[in-house]
Motif scaffolding. Structure first.
Motif, short mmCIF file in Angstrom:
data_model
loop_
_atom_site.label_atom_id
_atom_site.label_comp_id
_atom_site.label_asym_id
_atom_site.label_seq_id
_atom_site.Cartn_x
_atom_site.Cartn_y
_atom_site.Cartn_z
N HIS A 174 0.98 -0.84 0.28
CA HIS A 174 0.24 0.16 -0.32
C HIS A 174 1.08 1.25 0.06
O HIS A 174 0.82 1.87 0.97
N ARG A 175 1.34 1.66 -1.04
CA ARG A 175 2.50 2.51 -1.51
C ARG A 175 2.03 4.09 -0.70
O ARG A 175 3.24 4.82 -0.17
N SER A 176 0.60 4.15 -0.67
CA SER A 176 0.45 5.51 -0.66
C SER A 176 0.18 5.81 1.00
O SER A 176 -0.23 7.22 1.62
N ALA A 177 0.17 4.75 1.84
CA ALA A 177 0.24 4.73 3.39
C ALA A 177 1.24 3.80 4.02
O ALA A 177 1.49 2.99 4.73
N SER A 178 2.45 3.49 3.13
CA SER A 178 3.65 2.84 4.63
C SER A 178 4.56 3.53 4.28
O SER A 178 5.47 4.29 3.89
N GLY A 179 4.74 3.44 5.82
CA GLY A 179 6.66 4.16 6.02
C GLY A 179 7.38 2.58 5.84
O GLY A 179 7.85 2.29 6.19
N ASP A 180 8.08 3.79 4.21
CA ASP A 180 9.27 2.29 3.81
C ASP A 180 10.48 2.88 3.70
O ASP A 180 10.33 4.48 4.00
N SER A 181 11.56 2.62 2.70
CA SER A 181 12.45 3.16 1.60
C SER A 181 12.46 4.39 1.25
O SER A 181 12.65 4.74 1.18
N ARG A 182 11.28 3.76 0.51
CA ARG A 182 11.34 5.34 -0.25
C ARG A 182 10.75 6.42 0.95
O ARG A 182 10.98 7.55 0.47
N GLU A 183 9.96 6.36 1.67
CA GLU A 183 9.93 7.21 2.67
C GLU A 183 10.09 7.48 3.05
O GLU A 183 10.85 9.45 3.46
N ARG A 184 11.03 6.97 3.42
CA ARG A 184 12.13 7.81 4.69
C ARG A 184 13.65 8.26 3.62
O ARG A 184 14.14 8.96 3.89
N PHE A 185 14.02 7.87 2.22
CA PHE A 185 14.33 8.40 1.21
C PHE A 185 14.50 9.21 1.12
O PHE A 185 14.60 10.81 1.35
N VAL A 186 12.52 10.21 0.83
CA VAL A 186 11.90 11.54 0.80
C VAL A 186 12.76 12.35 2.13
O VAL A 186 13.78 13.36 2.04
N ARG A 187 12.37 11.72 2.78
CA ARG A 187 12.61 12.47 4.50
C ARG A 187 13.71 13.07 4.67
O ARG A 187 14.21 13.65 5.43
N THR A 188 14.60 11.99 4.25
CA THR A 188 16.31 12.64 5.03
C THR A 188 16.94 13.08 3.85
O THR A 188 18.28 13.16 3.36
N GLY A 189 16.35 13.27 2.39
CA GLY A 189 16.87 13.82 1.80
C GLY A 189 17.71 13.41 0.46
O GLY A 189 19.07 13.71 -0.04
N GLY A 190 17.04 12.10 0.70
CA GLY A 190 18.61 10.66 -0.51
C GLY A 190 18.96 10.13 0.33
O GLY A 190 20.07 9.64 0.23
N ASN A 191 19.02 10.06 1.60
CA ASN A 191 20.55 9.39 2.70
C ASN A 191 20.03 8.06 2.30
O ASN A 191 18.93 7.52 2.92
N VAL A 192 20.69 7.31 1.42
CA VAL A 192 20.54 6.08 1.04
C VAL A 192 20.69 4.73 2.29
O VAL A 192 19.52 4.02 2.58
#
Length: 231
Positions: free
Chosen positions: A173-191
């Motif tokens: 459920h991509r629009s309701a998931s705290g996951d790698s994509r969400e963290r990537f955005v929140r951290t400004g691209g921190n892999v």
């Protein structure tokens, strides 16, 4: 005593002996019961700790594959002999930065890419690619039951090479998931902050067993069969 007649041949001695044997068996059973219960409890603890454990689903991040309050079985032993694979559903200990509540530390997500993989969103058709191959995620991406509208593979672009020993994971459920994509955005691209360590993986979810009407064995979606190893 008549010739050829053994003691107790009239049945009285045999009946008395039988009663004593039954009483002895009953007494033996009650003596052994605590031992049997202890062994059963020990086996259950060993199995739960090292082999298989049940988990319930507390959120909608894996819908429609998993619904809130579904119960799954997780194989905790499998990754002692192998590495997580793309497409598998895993339970892992989430980094503290991923948690909204510190006590809720165990997450369940799908592995999209493994160490060394180049994962990108999105191609010209809006699909996530892994090592240049687009994923057809229609079989598991969330579909709104009211509108019939399916989630996009990602609402945000990313272009990442997953570090060795780490995993890129996403909820269905991509629009309701705290996951790698969400963290990537929140951290400004921190892999590093957007991926999880392989060592944090608790096990692989292999079956949905409750509610029983929805019983389902989990397998790797076929789309991941076409993904080549990273060059």
């Amino acid at each position: 005593m008549e010739e050829g007649q053994a003691p107790g041949a009239d049945g009285e001695g045999a009946e008395e002996t039988s009663d004593k044997q039954q009483a002895k068996k009953k007494g033996s059973f009650w003596k052994e019961l605590p031992i049997l219960l202890g062994v059963a409890i020990l086996v259950a603890i060993v199995v739960r700790t090292w082999v298989v454990q049940t988990y319930y689903i507390p959120s909608g991040s894996m819908e429609n594959t998993l619904q809130i309050n579904d119960r799954v079985l997780v194989n905790k032993l499998v990754y002692d002999f192998s590495e997580p694979e793309r497409g598998e559903i895993i339970v892992f200990t989430a980094p503290e930065s991923w948690r909204s509540v510190m006590e809720e530390d165990e997450f369940i997500k799908r592995v999209i890419a493994v160490g060394g993989d180049h994962v990108v969103c999105c191609d010209e058709h809006g699909r996530i690619t892994v090592n240049g191959v687009p994923l057809d995620e229609d079989d598991y991406l969330y579909t709104n039951p009211l509108t019939g509208e399916q989630d996009k593979p990602s609402q945000d672009p990313f272009d990442v090479v997953v570090p060795e020993g780490r995993l890129w994971v996403m909820g269905d459920h991509r629009s309701a998931s705290g996951d790698s994509r969400e963290r990537f955005v929140r951290t400004g691209g921190n892999v590093e902050a957007s991926t999880i360590e392989v060592d944090a993986v608790i096990g692989k979810a292999f079956v949905l067993f409750w509610p029983f009407a929805d019983f389902n064995w989990f397998s790797i979606p076929e789309t991941f069969d076409d993904v080549p190893e990273p060059s």
